[in-house]
Design a protein around this motif. Structure first.
Motif, PDB file in Angstrom:
ATOM      1  N   ILE A   8       0.867  -1.180   0.000  1.00  0.00           N
ATOM      2  CA  ILE A   8       0.000   0.000   0.000  1.00  0.00           C
ATOM      3  C   ILE A   8       0.899   1.224   0.000  1.00  0.00           C
ATOM      4  N   VAL A   9       0.601   2.190  -0.859  1.00  0.00           N
ATOM      5  CA  VAL A   9       1.280   3.479  -0.853  1.00  0.00           C
ATOM      6  C   VAL A   9       0.248   4.531  -0.467  1.00  0.00           C
ATOM      7  N   ILE A  10       0.519   5.250   0.599  1.00  0.00           N
ATOM      8  CA  ILE A  10      -0.372   6.311   1.059  1.00  0.00           C
ATOM      9  C   ILE A  10       0.029   7.604   0.371  1.00  0.00           C
ATOM     10  N   GLY A  11      -0.842   8.125  -0.480  1.00  0.00           N
ATOM     11  CA  GLY A  11      -0.570   9.392  -1.155  1.00  0.00           C
ATOM     12  C   GLY A  11      -0.034   9.199  -2.557  1.00  0.00           C
ATOM     13  N   SER A  12      -0.465  10.093  -3.462  1.00  0.00           N
ATOM     14  CA  SER A  12      -0.123   9.945  -4.886  1.00  0.00           C
ATOM     15  C   SER A  12       0.578  11.168  -5.428  1.00  0.00           C
ATOM     16  N   GLY A  13       1.488  11.749  -4.635  1.00  0.00           N
ATOM     17  CA  GLY A  13       2.366  12.770  -5.177  1.00  0.00           C
ATOM     18  C   GLY A  13       3.385  12.126  -6.099  1.00  0.00           C
ATOM     19  N   PHE A  14       4.318  12.930  -6.609  1.00  0.00           N
ATOM     20  CA  PHE A  14       5.346  12.385  -7.496  1.00  0.00           C
ATOM     21  C   PHE A  14       6.069  11.210  -6.853  1.00  0.00           C
ATOM     22  N   GLY A  15       6.405  11.336  -5.564  1.00  0.00           N
ATOM     23  CA  GLY A  15       7.126  10.265  -4.884  1.00  0.00           C
ATOM     24  C   GLY A  15       6.297   9.002  -4.762  1.00  0.00           C
TER      25      GLY A  15
END
Length: 490
Positions: A8-15
């Protein structure tokens, strides 16, 4: 321990997007959980009445680090998004009428330097060699390497010492050139990643060579078009992007994180969790953990970068005489930076970054019109606890007055749309601690191992990515952090 098969990745900014693409490309089933209605994080955008307003960032450097994300699956970035070169990179403007075009053309740049001080042309060449050397050492060798122990920091110390990393960028620049305006022109770049040129480590002089080597670019359709292309790439790889779900809790059991629960009550579980969110906010999400509580207290004691006040303008007319990127310097360089970074004072004579995407791309506004973006650094809410709902209109007037006096005399008659974004919005929309726009301030004692670690020290399957981790803010920085974090997760 069996290999991880889900994340799971929290957040969809560039990183977050860059990390999720790397994980999904490696066969790890990855879900991005994003709080807002579209991906992007700080690179959000608004669309209204035919205008597209990028929230930022708007300066794209090192496009190769982005192209690498497509290449992981044998694709080409150019199939999904078009990058256009920007030249001059920046136009620098002072109140006495001096203009300096910061160009990719070396002969043209030498001519601009000679107009300020002919004797500094040779000094600039020495600075350029220095910038290249720190680029090779700090960006190429260390920029995508995770620092998980103090030993790794010690091992990097000799190289940092060789380039006098304890000095500031401004101090290093001043040792090569003597004209004050040129010193400002060669040191302001750290402001684009949240750093004070007067205190940020001289290794950040690498930004100059990074731009010389790879150019400065814009995405056709705006930075949001690049974000959308990354999101589409992720989903084509089989990744899952969940929008409008704000993470409320990171769950854990037996010394490992196990999943996330959103405000709406949805639960997501995975073998690994990575956060592209604010570093303080990430640890605050971990419920019933004395370790996480201590981590929050420790992080809050660190120095955070300032915030930003951004004015978005939809204007009648086009402005071919205004460069794509302009910097309007205040008459006070060092004192203004001291006000923002040290004194907690909102400057009444701000330096302004003006973004005029219509200089390169007419698609962001209706025909015959322009979408502009004027940004001024201001203190974060921890040092200047201002009620921007009361003060915002007046500060917007200060910025528009400056644009009127400098570049657009009839700006008032041209305004069709106008709104602003304040430190309170960075805090409320993005969860940024104290409204900081770039997370931890990039000083030497908050770099590499001293920043947020790409893998947590306590929960072995919890990871961090983005501006608060190594190597830091800016598109190359957060995309580099994704590469470092992915090397630990895959």
């Amino acid at each position: 321990m069996p290999a991880a098969t889900s994340a799971i990745v929290i957040g969809s900014g560039f990183g977050g997007l860059a990390l999720a693409i790397r994980l999904q490309s490696a066969g790890i089933a990855t879900t991005i959980v994003e709080a807002r209605d579209r991906p992007g994080g700080r690179a959000y955008c608004w669309k209204q009445d035919g205008y597209t307003f990028d929230a930022g960032p708007t300066v794209i450097t090192d496009p190769s680090c982005l192209a690498e994300l497509w290449a992981l699956s044998g694709r080409s970035m150019s199939d999904d998004v078009v990058l256009r070169p920007v030249d001059p990179f920046y136009r620098l403007i002072w109140n006495d009428g001096t203009c300096f075009d910061y160009s990719s053309d070396q002969a043209a740049l030498d001519a601009e330097i000679a107009k300020l001080n002919p004797n500094d042309v040779a000094g600039y060449q020495h600075f350029l060699a220095y910038s290249r050397a720190v680029y090779d050492e700090a960006y190429v060798k260390l920029g995508t390497v995770p620092f998980l122990s103090f030993k790794s920091m010690i091992e990097a110390a000799p190289a940092l010492a060789r380039y006098q990393a304890w000095r500031s960028v401004y101090s290093a620049v001043s040792s090569f050139v003597h004209d004050e305006k040129l010193r400002q022109a060669l040191s302001f770049h750290t402001l684009l990643v949240g750093g004070n040129p007067m205190t940020t480590s001289s290794v950040y002089a690498l930004i100059h060579h990074l731009e010389k080597l790879g150019g400065v670019w814009c995405a056709q359709g705006g930075t949001n078009a690049l974000i959308d292309a990354l999101a589409v790439l992720f989903e084509k790889l089989g990744g899952r992007l969940v929008l409008n779900e704000k993470v409320d809790t990171i769950t854990h059991s037996g010394g490992r994180v196990t999943g996330v629960v959103t405000k709406s009550g949805r639960c997501f579980e995975a073998d690994q969790i990575a956060s592209n969110g604010d570093v303080v906010g990430t640890y605050a999400l971990i419920a019933d953990s004395s370790y996480a509580a201590r981590r929050v207290k420790s992080l809050k004691r660190k120095r955070f970068s300032p915030s930003l006040f951004v004015v978005h303008l939809g204007l009648k007319g086009t402005f071919p005489h205004i460069a794509h990127h302009s910097i309007l310097f205040s008459d006070r360089y060092g004192p203004l930076l001291k006000d923002i970074y040290c004194q907690g004072k909102v400057p009444q004579d701000p330096s302004i970054y003006l973004h005029n995407p219509g200089a390169s791309d007419e698609s962001l506004a209706p025909a015959g019109k322009s979408a502009l973006y004027a940004l001024a650094p201001v203190p974060h809410l921890g040092s200047a606890p201002i009620d921007w709902s009361l003060e915002g209109d007046e500060y917007r007037r200060i910025i528009i007055d400056r644009l009127r006096a400098t570049l657009i005399p009839d700006i008032d008659q041209r305004i069709e749309l106008c709104f602003h974004y304040t430190p309170c919005d960075f805090r409320d929309d993005l969860g940024a601690h104290m409204g900081s726009a770039f997370s931890l301030e990039p000083i030497l004692t908050q770099s590499a191992w001293f920043r947020g670690h790409n893998r947590d020290d306590h929960f072995p399957n919890l990871y961090l990515v983005g501006a608060g981790t190594h190597p830091g803010a800016g598109i190359p920085g957060v995309v580099g952090s994704a590469k470092a974090t992915a090397s630990l997760m895959v």
